[in-house]
Design a protein around this motif. Structure first.
Motif, PDB file in Angstrom:
ATOM      1  N   UNK A 134      48.385  72.712  86.598  1.00  0.00           N
ATOM      2  CA  UNK A 134      47.806  73.926  86.010  1.00  0.00           C
ATOM      3  C   UNK A 134      47.479  73.703  84.540  1.00  0.00           C
ATOM      4  N   UNK A 135      48.370  73.013  83.828  1.00  0.00           N
ATOM      5  CA  UNK A 135      48.123  72.707  82.420  1.00  0.00           C
ATOM      6  C   UNK A 135      46.887  71.822  82.284  1.00  0.00           C
ATOM      7  N   UNK A 136      46.786  70.825  83.159  1.00  0.00           N
ATOM      8  CA  UNK A 136      45.644  69.923  83.116  1.00  0.00           C
ATOM      9  C   UNK A 136      44.357  70.692  83.403  1.00  0.00           C
ATOM     10  N   UNK A 137      44.381  71.571  84.370  1.00  0.00           N
ATOM     11  CA  UNK A 137      43.199  72.357  84.696  1.00  0.00           C
ATOM     12  C   UNK A 137      42.783  73.215  83.503  1.00  0.00           C
ATOM     13  N   UNK A 138      43.756  73.801  82.827  1.00  0.00           N
ATOM     14  CA  UNK A 138      43.454  74.596  81.639  1.00  0.00           C
ATOM     15  C   UNK A 138      42.830  73.760  80.536  1.00  0.00           C
ATOM     16  N   UNK A 139      43.358  72.570  80.329  1.00  0.00           N
ATOM     17  CA  UNK A 139      42.823  71.677  79.287  1.00  0.00           C
ATOM     18  C   UNK A 139      41.403  71.242  79.613  1.00  0.00           C
ATOM     19  N   UNK A 140      41.163  70.910  80.880  1.00  0.00           N
ATOM     20  CA  UNK A 140      39.825  70.487  81.302  1.00  0.00           C
ATOM     21  C   UNK A 140      38.836  71.625  81.088  1.00  0.00           C
TER      22      UNK A 140
ATOM     23  N   UNK B  19      39.060  74.019  78.889  1.00  0.00           N
ATOM     24  CA  UNK B  19      38.842  74.137  77.438  1.00  0.00           C
ATOM     25  C   UNK B  19      37.829  73.104  76.954  1.00  0.00           C
ATOM     26  N   UNK B  20      37.988  71.869  77.395  1.00  0.00           N
ATOM     27  CA  UNK B  20      37.087  70.801  76.963  1.00  0.00           C
ATOM     28  C   UNK B  20      35.674  71.089  77.449  1.00  0.00           C
ATOM     29  N   UNK B  21      35.528  71.526  78.692  1.00  0.00           N
ATOM     30  CA  UNK B  21      34.197  71.814  79.219  1.00  0.00           C
ATOM     31  C   UNK B  21      33.528  72.939  78.432  1.00  0.00           C
ATOM     32  N   UNK B  22      34.298  73.936  78.026  1.00  0.00           N
ATOM     33  CA  UNK B  22      33.739  75.013  77.209  1.00  0.00           C
ATOM     34  C   UNK B  22      33.306  74.495  75.843  1.00  0.00           C
ATOM     35  N   UNK B  23      34.117  73.609  75.256  1.00  0.00           N
ATOM     36  CA  UNK B  23      33.757  73.015  73.959  1.00  0.00           C
ATOM     37  C   UNK B  23      32.489  72.183  74.080  1.00  0.00           C
TER      38      UNK B  23
ATOM     39  N   UNK C 264      17.665  67.649  70.464  1.00  0.00           N
ATOM     40  CA  UNK C 264      19.038  68.125  70.367  1.00  0.00           C
ATOM     41  C   UNK C 264      19.439  68.710  71.709  1.00  0.00           C
ATOM     42  N   UNK C 265      20.659  68.393  72.142  1.00  0.00           N
ATOM     43  CA  UNK C 265      21.169  68.982  73.374  1.00  0.00           C
ATOM     44  C   UNK C 265      22.666  69.194  73.247  1.00  0.00           C
ATOM     45  N   UNK C 266      23.200  70.000  74.161  1.00  0.00           N
ATOM     46  CA  UNK C 266      24.636  70.196  74.185  1.00  0.00           C
ATOM     47  C   UNK C 266      25.278  68.919  74.710  1.00  0.00           C
ATOM     48  N   UNK C 267      26.582  68.797  74.511  1.00  0.00           N
ATOM     49  CA  UNK C 267      27.289  67.628  75.013  1.00  0.00           C
ATOM     50  C   UNK C 267      27.329  67.618  76.543  1.00  0.00           C
ATOM     51  N   UNK C 268      26.914  68.713  77.158  1.00  0.00           N
ATOM     52  CA  UNK C 268      26.786  68.765  78.615  1.00  0.00           C
ATOM     53  C   UNK C 268      25.397  68.316  79.051  1.00  0.00           C
ATOM     54  N   UNK C 269      24.484  68.035  78.104  1.00  0.00           N
ATOM     55  CA  UNK C 269      23.176  67.500  78.409  1.00  0.00           C
ATOM     56  C   UNK C 269      22.050  68.511  78.466  1.00  0.00           C
ATOM     57  N   UNK C 270      22.316  69.765  78.115  1.00  0.00           N
ATOM     58  CA  UNK C 270      21.272  70.792  78.152  1.00  0.00           C
ATOM     59  C   UNK C 270      20.430  70.703  76.878  1.00  0.00           C
ATOM     60  N   UNK C 271      19.141  70.477  77.030  1.00  0.00           N
ATOM     61  CA  UNK C 271      18.232  70.364  75.898  1.00  0.00           C
ATOM     62  C   UNK C 271      18.122  71.706  75.179  1.00  0.00           C
ATOM     63  N   UNK C 272      18.362  71.694  73.861  1.00  0.00           N
ATOM     64  CA  UNK C 272      18.328  72.944  73.093  1.00  0.00           C
ATOM     65  C   UNK C 272      17.292  72.941  71.975  1.00  0.00           C
TER      66      UNK C 272
ATOM     67  N   UNK D 184      25.009  62.728  74.685  1.00  0.00           N
ATOM     68  CA  UNK D 184      25.762  63.842  75.257  1.00  0.00           C
ATOM     69  C   UNK D 184      26.752  63.328  76.301  1.00  0.00           C
ATOM     70  N   UNK D 185      26.287  62.435  77.143  1.00  0.00           N
ATOM     71  CA  UNK D 185      27.152  61.874  78.185  1.00  0.00           C
ATOM     72  C   UNK D 185      28.320  61.122  77.563  1.00  0.00           C
ATOM     73  N   UNK D 186      28.053  60.340  76.533  1.00  0.00           N
ATOM     74  CA  UNK D 186      29.103  59.580  75.859  1.00  0.00           C
ATOM     75  C   UNK D 186      30.109  60.517  75.179  1.00  0.00           C
ATOM     76  N   UNK D 187      29.613  61.564  74.526  1.00  0.00           N
ATOM     77  CA  UNK D 187      30.495  62.532  73.880  1.00  0.00           C
ATOM     78  C   UNK D 187      31.375  63.216  74.911  1.00  0.00           C
ATOM     79  N   UNK D 188      30.791  63.604  76.021  1.00  0.00           N
ATOM     80  CA  UNK D 188      31.541  64.246  77.097  1.00  0.00           C
ATOM     81  C   UNK D 188      32.629  63.310  77.624  1.00  0.00           C
ATOM     82  N   UNK D 189      32.271  62.060  77.835  1.00  0.00           N
ATOM     83  CA  UNK D 189      33.232  61.070  78.320  1.00  0.00           C
ATOM     84  C   UNK D 189      34.388  60.904  77.336  1.00  0.00           C
ATOM     85  N   UNK D 190      34.071  60.809  76.050  1.00  0.00           N
ATOM     86  CA  UNK D 190      35.115  60.645  75.032  1.00  0.00           C
ATOM     87  C   UNK D 190      36.056  61.841  74.996  1.00  0.00           C
ATOM     88  N   UNK D 191      35.501  63.047  75.097  1.00  0.00           N
ATOM     89  CA  UNK D 191      36.329  64.253  75.071  1.00  0.00           C
ATOM     90  C   UNK D 191      37.250  64.324  76.293  1.00  0.00           C
ATOM     91  N   UNK D 192      36.742  63.959  77.454  1.00  0.00           N
ATOM     92  CA  UNK D 192      37.564  63.974  78.659  1.00  0.00           C
ATOM     93  C   UNK D 192      38.640  62.893  78.606  1.00  0.00           C
TER      94      UNK D 192
END
Length: 114
Positions: A19-25, A27-31, A49-57, A89-97
């Protein structure tokens, strides 16, 4: 609290950790939705420019490249900048996870979410 419960105590501990891990994941996905990365091409003439999830902004194009005879070059620069931003974005996401997995004591390379 779980003393004397044997394997049930271990199971409860594992459930709590899950449950703790799910909460942390979560949080990271929201960030990652809020983090922005910028990719560029043509020595900065085109920036995406895009979000770290890859959405072009956003897309910033230096007006000096608008020459009708070089339309294909501009298109290539735009695509290259977008791909660069998405790669970052993909690299940033990987590093955060990876930060989450190491904090939770999980082995390196474990992909989250499952």
């Amino acid at each position: 609290m779980f003393k004397g419960l044997g394997q049930f105590g271990d199971m409860a501990k594992m459930m709590k950790q899950a449950q703790e891990m799910q909460g942390r994941v979560t949080e990271v996905q929201e960030r990652l939705e809020e983090m922005e990365v910028t990719g560029e091409s043509g020595a900065g003439l085109v920036k995406a420019t895009c979000t770290a999830k890859g959405k072009l902004t956003g897309l910033d194009i230096d007006p000096s490249i608008f020459n009708p005879d070089e339309k294909e070059v501009v298109e290539d620069l735009i695509l290259a900048a977008i791909k660069d931003a998405q790669s970052r974005a993909k690299e940033t996401s990987k590093e955060e996870m990876e930060k989450v997995t190491s904090e939770l004591g999980l082995p390196p390379g474990m992909n989250l979410p499952f």
